[in-house]
Enzyme design. Structure first.
Site, short mmCIF file in Angstrom:
data_model
loop_
_atom_site.label_atom_id
_atom_site.label_comp_id
_atom_site.label_asym_id
_atom_site.label_seq_id
_atom_site.Cartn_x
_atom_site.Cartn_y
_atom_site.Cartn_z
N ARG A 61 0.82 -1.21 0.00
CA ARG A 61 0.00 0.00 0.00
C ARG A 61 0.86 1.26 0.00
O ARG A 61 0.49 2.29 -0.57
CB ARG A 61 -0.90 -0.04 1.24
N HIS A 65 0.44 4.81 -2.11
CA HIS A 65 0.33 6.13 -1.49
C HIS A 65 1.48 7.04 -1.90
O HIS A 65 1.32 8.25 -2.00
CB HIS A 65 0.26 6.00 0.04
N ASN A 92 -3.26 8.14 5.82
CA ASN A 92 -1.97 7.53 6.10
C ASN A 92 -1.84 7.02 7.52
O ASN A 92 -0.83 6.42 7.88
CB ASN A 92 -0.85 8.56 5.88
N HIS A 190 -5.96 -5.58 -2.85
CA HIS A 190 -6.72 -5.82 -1.62
C HIS A 190 -6.89 -7.30 -1.32
O HIS A 190 -7.63 -7.66 -0.41
CB HIS A 190 -8.07 -5.09 -1.67
C1 HEM Z 1 -8.73 2.15 -5.83
C2 HEM Z 1 -8.61 2.98 -4.80
C3 HEM Z 1 -8.22 2.49 -3.45
C4 HEM Z 1 -8.84 2.79 -2.29
C5 HEM Z 1 -10.06 3.68 -2.13
C6 HEM Z 1 -8.14 2.11 -1.24
C7 HEM Z 1 -8.47 2.19 0.10
C8 HEM Z 1 -7.90 1.44 1.10
C9 HEM Z 1 -8.27 1.49 2.49
C10 HEM Z 1 -9.32 2.41 3.09
C11 HEM Z 1 -7.53 0.57 3.15
C12 HEM Z 1 -7.61 0.21 4.63
C13 HEM Z 1 -6.75 1.09 5.48
C14 HEM Z 1 -7.00 0.83 6.94
O1 HEM Z 1 -8.12 1.08 7.39
O2 HEM Z 1 -6.10 0.34 7.65
C15 HEM Z 1 -6.68 -0.06 2.18
C16 HEM Z 1 -5.79 -1.04 2.46
C17 HEM Z 1 -4.91 -1.57 1.55
N1 HEM Z 1 -4.75 -1.17 0.25
FE1 HEM Z 1 -5.97 0.04 -0.78
N2 HEM Z 1 -7.11 1.40 -1.77
C18 HEM Z 1 -7.10 1.61 -3.12
C19 HEM Z 1 -6.17 1.13 -4.02
C20 HEM Z 1 -5.09 0.35 -3.67
C21 HEM Z 1 -4.00 0.04 -4.55
C22 HEM Z 1 -3.82 0.57 -5.96
C23 HEM Z 1 -3.16 -0.78 -3.85
C24 HEM Z 1 -1.88 -1.40 -4.30
C25 HEM Z 1 -1.73 -1.99 -5.45
C26 HEM Z 1 -3.75 -0.98 -2.55
C27 HEM Z 1 -3.24 -1.79 -1.58
C28 HEM Z 1 -3.76 -1.92 -0.31
C29 HEM Z 1 -3.26 -2.88 0.66
C30 HEM Z 1 -2.20 -3.93 0.43
C31 HEM Z 1 -3.97 -2.65 1.84
C32 HEM Z 1 -3.80 -3.37 3.18
C33 HEM Z 1 -2.88 -2.55 4.06
C34 HEM Z 1 -2.57 -3.21 5.39
O3 HEM Z 1 -2.54 -4.43 5.47
O4 HEM Z 1 -2.32 -2.45 6.35
N3 HEM Z 1 -4.90 -0.26 -2.46
N4 HEM Z 1 -6.92 0.49 0.95
C1 LIG Z 2 2.78 5.83 10.21
C2 LIG Z 2 2.58 7.25 10.57
O1 LIG Z 2 3.48 8.04 10.55
N1 LIG Z 2 1.36 7.58 10.85
C3 LIG Z 2 1.03 8.91 11.24
C4 LIG Z 2 -0.20 9.38 10.51
O2 LIG Z 2 -0.59 10.64 10.94
C5 LIG Z 2 -0.85 10.75 12.33
C6 LIG Z 2 -1.29 12.16 12.65
O3 LIG Z 2 -2.36 12.52 11.86
C7 LIG Z 2 0.37 10.37 13.16
O4 LIG Z 2 0.05 10.39 14.54
C8 LIG Z 2 0.82 8.98 12.75
O5 LIG Z 2 2.01 8.67 13.42
#
Ligand code: HEM
Ligand SMILES: CC(=O)N[C@H]1CO[C@H](CO)[C@@H](O)[C@@H]1O
Ligand SMILES: *[C@@H]1O[C@H](CO)[C@@H](O)[C@H](O)[C@H]1NC(C)=O
Ligand SMILES: *[C@@H]1O[C@H](CO)[C@@H](O)[C@H](O)[C@H]1NC(C)=O
Ligand SMILES: *[C@@H]1O[C@H](CO)[C@@H](O)[C@H](O)[C@H]1NC(C)=O
Ligand SMILES: *[C@@H]1O[C@H](CO)[C@@H](O)[C@H](O)[C@H]1NC(C)=O
Ligand SMILES: *[C@@H]1O[C@H](CO)[C@@H](O)[C@H](O)[C@H]1NC(C)=O
Length: 325
Positions: A61, A65, A92, A190
């Site tokens: 991810r 970003h 983030n 995802h």
């Molecule tokens: C299409 C638009 C996208 C949206 C709206 C989106 C949104 C999100 C959100 C809201 C999360 C959860 C964050 C959390 O609550 O901890 C997430 C997780 C994740 N996203 Fe996306 N995402 C998008 C595209 C992508 C793309 C392009 C990639 C990479 C190719 C990606 C890879 C991931 C991965 C691997 C996670 C899991 C992160 C973890 O395990 O902490 N996403 N995404």
């Molecule tokens: C991983 C990281 O740096 N997360 C930061 C995201 O932003 C908040 C403040 O909005 C920080 O407290 C986190 O450390």
């Protein structure tokens, strides 16, 4: 007044040096200056992932970003003394794994000081974690340089929200030069990782704002809603939910199976059923393991890795990934 030929020449030069094109990126950019770069990155990733496999999701991810905000320039890694950099923006909050990038960087600074950019490290690590989670491999173009600016507002403006509908998603990707196909393919990321309840609990409770108990997103499978509600109470800010339950550590086609069964976790996942092209892709890959998804993913990751890159003499090669030189 410029003559037509001069105008043409300057347009041509603008094209050549346009920071937004991928001129200057290539596979094996460090062949002469740091020949073992990929081995070193892989070794650190292998070592750390064996202890913390759940960092694969966050590290994949992180590349997304980085690239969507000011281009793939490592700006997601920068710290700000006043908490105003990209990583401080709400989307983030849940980024993790920065210490892995730092560890890779120190290993590379020992082997070839001042040569490999942090932006390239993020790109290489993203590929390596996908491979470790049994996903596809692809050749990573390198030659990116590091940016000097990281701005919280830029992150808020450029990262699509999980509540995005299909037209917002398509526009967001188009603004980065990515296609509808890239959107549906990269969403397949995802298949690994976890999400906080807060990223989707609006779909479970009070979806229309009427505040009634059963007010949930009608596009979400009702049986799945029951399971998600059991995990996520309305105000839960800390619980992590597997996005692909049961195989959140395995990079596979399951994401498309889930989306086609109306079990995509975010509205942005469900939205892929609202466009002919993305829907067809989801349907096709929901039923075939492998298929073209693995190959497509590598192609789209290379496309994403070209967004707004700094190359040549632009930017810098940071010594420490969390701060500008
Ligand atoms: C299409 C638009 C996208 C949206 C709206 C989106 C949104 C999100 C959100 C809201 C999360 C959860 C964050 C959390 O609550 O901890 C997430 C997780 C994740 N996203 Fe996306 N995402 C998008 C595209 C992508 C793309 C392009 C990639 C990479 C190719 C990606 C890879 C991931 C991965 C691997 C996670 C899991 C992160 C973890 O395990 O902490 N996403 N995404
Ligand atoms: C991983 C990281 O740096 N997360 C930061 C995201 O932003 C908040 C403040 O909005 C920080 O407290 C986190 O450390
Ligand atoms: C920045 O955030 C950290 C951790 O959230 C906090 O301890 C620190 O006081 C903040 N600094 C400023 C200047 O707001
Ligand atoms: C961050 O970006 C916003 C919007 O582009 C701009 O208004 C603001 O001045 C920038 N902040 C800094 C500290 O550069
Ligand atoms: C998507 O959301 C935007 C902003 O809310 C809205 O203008 C647009 O009509 C929506 N598109 C679809 C296809 O729902
Ligand atoms: C539901 O949402 C509405 C509109 O946003 C809000 O006024 C109401 O307080 C919410 N109800 C609950 C129970 O959260
Ligand atoms: C919620 O809706 C389901 C079916 O849609 C129904 O079985 C259940 O009784 C409802 N619960 C409440 C509290 O209204």
């Amino acid at each position: 007044m410029a003559s037509p030929s001069k105008l043409f020449l300057s347009l041509f030069l603008l094209f050549l040096f346009n920071p937004a094109n991928a001129q200057g990126l290539k596979v094996g950019f460090y062949e002469k200056t740091c020949p073992s770069v990929e081995l070193i990155v892989k070794k650190v990733v292998d070592d750390t992932m064996s202890k913390a496999p759940s960092l694969a999701g966050p590290l994949l991810r992180m590349f997304f970003h980085d690239c969507f905000v000011r281009g793939c320039d490592g700006s997601v890694l920068l710290n700000s003394p006043t908490n105003q950099s990209e990583k401080n923006a709400f989307p983030n909050l849940s980024l993790r794994g920065f210490q892995i990038i730092d560890r890779v960087k120190s290993a590379l600074e020992k082997a070839c000081p001042g040569v490999v950019s942090c932006a390239d490290i993020v790109a290489l690590v993203a590929r390596d974690v996908v491979v470790l989670r049994k996903g596809p491999s692809w050749e990573v173009e390198t030659g990116r340089r590091d940016g000097r600016i990281s701005n919280l507002t830029d992150a808020l403006l450029n990262l699509p929200a999980p509540t995005s509908n299909i037209s917002q998603l398509i526009t967001s990707f188009q603004q980065k030069g990515l296609s509808v196909k890239d959107l549906v393919v990269l969403s397949g990321g995802h298949t690994i990782g976890t999400s906080h309840c807060t990223s989707f609990s609006n779909r479970l409770y009070n979806f229309t704002g009427k505040g009634i108990n059963n007010d949930s997103d009608p596009t979400l499978d009702p049986n799945y809603i029951v399971r998600l509600k059991a995990k996520c109470k309305p105000t839960d800010q800390t619980t992590l939910v597997e996005m692909d339950p049961g195989s959140f550590l395995t990079f596979d086609n399951d994401y498309y199976t889930l989306v086609s069964k109306r079990r995509g976790l975010f509205q942005s996942d469900a939205a892929l059923l609202n466009n002919g092209e993305t829907k067809a892709y989801v349907r096709l890959h929901a039923t075939s393991q492998g298929g073209s998804f693995f190959q497509d993913f590598g192609v789209s990751m290379v496309n994403m890795g070209r967004i707004g890159v700094l190359t040549g003499a632009q930017g810098e090669i940071r010594k420490v990934c969390s701060k500008v030189n």
